[in-house]
Design a protein around this motif. Structure first.
Motif, PDB file in Angstrom:
ATOM      1  N   ARG A  98       0.867  -1.173   0.000  1.00  0.00           N
ATOM      2  CA  ARG A  98       0.000   0.000   0.000  1.00  0.00           C
ATOM      3  C   ARG A  98       0.900   1.218   0.000  1.00  0.00           C
ATOM      4  N   LEU A  99       0.806   2.037  -1.042  1.00  0.00           N
ATOM      5  CA  LEU A  99       1.661   3.205  -1.153  1.00  0.00           C
ATOM      6  C   LEU A  99       0.836   4.421  -1.544  1.00  0.00           C
ATOM      7  N   LEU A 100       0.936   5.459  -0.754  1.00  0.00           N
ATOM      8  CA  LEU A 100       0.295   6.730  -1.048  1.00  0.00           C
ATOM      9  C   LEU A 100       1.390   7.717  -1.421  1.00  0.00           C
ATOM     10  N   VAL A 101       1.289   8.309  -2.598  1.00  0.00           N
ATOM     11  CA  VAL A 101       2.286   9.252  -3.090  1.00  0.00           C
ATOM     12  C   VAL A 101       1.621  10.611  -3.253  1.00  0.00           C
ATOM     13  N   LEU A 131      -1.085   1.607  -5.429  1.00  0.00           N
ATOM     14  CA  LEU A 131      -0.300   2.827  -5.504  1.00  0.00           C
ATOM     15  C   LEU A 131      -1.313   3.925  -5.805  1.00  0.00           C
ATOM     16  N   VAL A 132      -1.492   4.822  -4.857  1.00  0.00           N
ATOM     17  CA  VAL A 132      -2.510   5.868  -4.966  1.00  0.00           C
ATOM     18  C   VAL A 132      -1.818   7.222  -4.883  1.00  0.00           C
ATOM     19  N   THR A 133      -2.224   8.152  -5.739  1.00  0.00           N
ATOM     20  CA  THR A 133      -1.631   9.483  -5.693  1.00  0.00           C
ATOM     21  C   THR A 133      -2.624  10.498  -5.159  1.00  0.00           C
ATOM     22  N   SER A 134      -2.052  11.523  -4.563  1.00  0.00           N
ATOM     23  CA  SER A 134      -2.820  12.665  -4.108  1.00  0.00           C
ATOM     24  C   SER A 134      -2.107  13.905  -4.608  1.00  0.00           C
ATOM     25  N   GLY A 135      -2.850  14.793  -5.227  1.00  0.00           N
ATOM     26  CA  GLY A 135      -2.267  16.047  -5.691  1.00  0.00           C
ATOM     27  C   GLY A 135      -1.942  16.970  -4.537  1.00  0.00           C
ATOM     28  N   ALA A 136      -2.522  16.687  -3.369  1.00  0.00           N
ATOM     29  CA  ALA A 136      -2.243  17.498  -2.191  1.00  0.00           C
ATOM     30  C   ALA A 136      -0.780  17.313  -1.788  1.00  0.00           C
ATOM     31  N   ASP A 137      -0.200  18.376  -1.314  1.00  0.00           N
ATOM     32  CA  ASP A 137       1.213  18.330  -0.945  1.00  0.00           C
ATOM     33  C   ASP A 137       1.418  17.875   0.494  1.00  0.00           C
ATOM     34  N   ASP A 138       0.337  17.638   1.210  1.00  0.00           N
ATOM     35  CA  ASP A 138       0.491  17.206   2.592  1.00  0.00           C
ATOM     36  C   ASP A 138       0.403  15.689   2.688  1.00  0.00           C
ATOM     37  N   GLY A 185      -2.335  -0.447   8.753  1.00  0.00           N
ATOM     38  CA  GLY A 185      -1.518  -1.652   8.757  1.00  0.00           C
ATOM     39  C   GLY A 185      -0.043  -1.383   8.508  1.00  0.00           C
ATOM     40  N   PRO A 186       0.780  -2.359   8.817  1.00  0.00           N
ATOM     41  CA  PRO A 186       2.226  -2.193   8.678  1.00  0.00           C
ATOM     42  C   PRO A 186       2.711  -2.136   7.236  1.00  0.00           C
ATOM     43  N   GLN A 187       1.889  -2.569   6.290  1.00  0.00           N
ATOM     44  CA  GLN A 187       2.305  -2.570   4.894  1.00  0.00           C
ATOM     45  C   GLN A 187       2.163  -1.208   4.232  1.00  0.00           C
ATOM     46  N   ALA A 188       1.509  -0.251   4.907  1.00  0.00           N
ATOM     47  CA  ALA A 188       1.256   1.067   4.327  1.00  0.00           C
ATOM     48  C   ALA A 188       2.499   1.946   4.377  1.00  0.00           C
ATOM     49  N   ARG A 189       2.643   2.736   3.351  1.00  0.00           N
ATOM     50  CA  ARG A 189       3.793   3.636   3.259  1.00  0.00           C
ATOM     51  C   ARG A 189       3.345   4.899   2.538  1.00  0.00           C
ATOM     52  N   ARG A 190       3.943   6.016   2.888  1.00  0.00           N
ATOM     53  CA  ARG A 190       3.660   7.282   2.216  1.00  0.00           C
ATOM     54  C   ARG A 190       4.971   7.901   1.785  1.00  0.00           C
ATOM     55  N   VAL A 191       4.941   8.551   0.640  1.00  0.00           N
ATOM     56  CA  VAL A 191       6.130   9.225   0.136  1.00  0.00           C
ATOM     57  C   VAL A 191       5.682  10.494  -0.585  1.00  0.00           C
TER      58      VAL A 191
END
Length: 172
Positions: free
Chosen positions: A36-39, A138-145, A159-165
């Motif tokens: 799970r990745l939020l960019v 892999l999910v993107t957000s145009g928000a800068d926060d 969950g532990p598999q989640a990551r944000r960058v």
């Protein structure tokens, strides 16, 4: 001559997602190990499209139906379930895949789901994750926060598999 049944689909997705051949930042590459990745940030959409392009290239190079299938959608387009949206595109674009192909792949977890525009519908993204929990996202957000929403619309993979960058790019 054998027929690679995903060829039309992969060629179209690769053509739609081509971006300049700029190196991917090291921290973003490492983050891809997450399921799970939020960019977010100014380079988020570029990153998502670059990954889709590279993944389709690998799919076409190996001609292997057992690799994770990259499926990409704009969150604003998700007025129906993800499998229904992809099935509709299959018919419209003439990919030639079986009617239940995307449902089967999504339910079995055999997809890398690439969703662009979290801020346009966090509930839709949450619904996709809940419907197809075995897939990688892999999910993107145009928000800068890093919060990607607020109040009840706040989105969290959990969950532990989640990551944000956060990815910043000049000229984007």
């Amino acid at each position: 001559m054998s027929v690679f049944r995903l060829e039309r689909y992969a060629l179209q997705l690769r053509a739609e997602t081509f971006t300049e051949d700029t190196p991917i930042p090291e921290d973003a590459l490492e983050a891809l190990a997450s399921t799970r990745l939020l960019v977010s940030g100014k380079g988020a959409a570029w990153f998502l499209r670059r990954i889709a392009y590279l993944w389709c290239g690998a799919l076409l190079d190996t001609r292997c139906n057992t690799l994770l299938l990259p499926v990409m959608a704009q969150v604003r387009e998700m007025d129906t379930a993800l499998a229904e949206l992809l099935g509709r595109r299959n018919r419209e674009c003439g990919w030639g895949l079986d009617e239940g192909f995307f449902t089967e792949r999504l339910e079995s977890g055999a997809c890398l789901v690439l969703l662009e525009g979290l801020e346009e519908g966090p509930r839709r993204v949450r619904g996709a994750v809940e419907s197809y929990p075995r897939c990688r996202y892999l999910v993107t957000s145009g928000a800068d926060d890093r919060d990607a929403g607020s109040g009840e619309d706040r989105f969290d993979f959990g969950g532990p598999q989640a990551r944000r960058v956060v990815i910043h790019r000049q000229g984007v």
